[in-house]
Design an enzyme around this catalytic site. Structure first.
Site, PDB file in Angstrom:
ATOM      1  N   GLY A  24       0.842  -1.186   0.000  1.00 17.27           N
ATOM      2  CA  GLY A  24       0.000   0.000   0.000  1.00 17.27           C
ATOM      3  C   GLY A  24       0.872   1.229   0.000  1.00 17.27           C
ATOM      4  N   GLY A  25       0.481   2.235  -0.757  1.00 16.47           N
ATOM      5  CA  GLY A  25       1.243   3.481  -0.775  1.00 16.47           C
ATOM      6  C   GLY A  25       2.722   3.238  -0.972  1.00 16.47           C
ATOM      7  N   GLU A  26       3.498   3.658   0.007  1.00 17.58           N
ATOM      8  CA  GLU A  26       4.954   3.506  -0.051  1.00 17.58           C
ATOM      9  C   GLU A  26       5.423   2.327   0.797  1.00 17.58           C
ATOM     10  OE1 GLU A  26       4.399   5.111   3.878  1.00 17.58           O
ATOM     11  OE2 GLU A  26       3.293   5.339   2.033  1.00 17.58           O
ATOM     12  N   GLU A  27       4.546   1.369   1.050  1.00 13.30           N
ATOM     13  CA  GLU A  27       4.850   0.226   1.894  1.00 13.30           C
ATOM     14  C   GLU A  27       5.129  -1.008   1.036  1.00 13.30           C
ATOM     15  OE1 GLU A  27       1.209  -0.112   4.012  1.00 13.30           O
ATOM     16  OE2 GLU A  27       1.546   1.703   5.165  1.00 13.30           O
ATOM     17  N   ARG A 106      10.220   5.651   9.037  1.00 14.72           N
ATOM     18  CA  ARG A 106      10.028   5.549   7.582  1.00 14.72           C
ATOM     19  C   ARG A 106      11.344   5.649   6.822  1.00 14.72           C
ATOM     20  NH1 ARG A 106       4.237   6.598   6.238  1.00 14.72           N
ATOM     21  NH2 ARG A 106       3.236   6.851   8.238  1.00 14.72           N
TER      22      ARG A 106
END
Length: 156
Positions: A24-27, A106
């Site tokens: 998801g997203g930047e994951e 992050r």
């Protein structure tokens, strides 16, 4: 456009025998094969750095700069008991690492590997909530791009 460029970055940074999953997203979660057990830090850092340094051109005046968080696990997780953790359970390990990377700042990757002290019994149902204990007891080893393992947040 970002997803297409991210796919190209990952393809050029990764081996085809391993798996990287956009969660998801930047994951992202990486599942690396046993042969890569000692080298996954190089793969993870290559991916993290590729994303961090890439200028994503999405058709606006200034390119986007992004980062990513990556959780890593090795499959099979326990080399002496390869059937102990199936694919879904190894994804749980990578997921725990991913969210620890997010909670801990992050733009980072975290991986866990069992040590010689680990046994099949240590990784029974719901073991991911005991990750800090397994680390403290020397049964799991942390590998990470973060500068200080002690500051990793394993729970909300």
């Amino acid at each position: 456009q970002v997803v297409v460029q991210m796919s190209q970055l990952l393809s050029s940074s990764f081996r085809n025998i391993d798996r990287i999953i956009r969660w998801g997203g930047e994951e992202f979660m990486m599942i690396v094969r046993n042969a890569c057990r000692d080298d996954y830090t190089l793969l993870a850092e290559r991916v993290r750095l590729a994303v961090e340094t890439h200028q994503f051109d999405i058709g606006i005046e200034k390119p986007l700069r992004l980062t990513c968080s990556i959780g890593i696990a090795v499959f099979p997780f326990l080399p002496n008991w390869p059937e102990a953790l199936n694919w879904d359970r190894v994804l749980e390990v990578a997921d725990a690492c991913l969210y620890a990377a997010k909670r801990s700042g992050r733009n980072a990757w975290i991986g866990l590997t069992p040590t010689e002290l680990a046994t099949e019994k240590d990784f029974e149902v719901n073991f991911t909530k005991y990750v800090p204990n397994l680390i403290r007891d020397g049964k799991l080893e942390i590998k990470t791009s973060l500068p200080n393992n002690i500051l990793i947040s394993w729970a909300d």
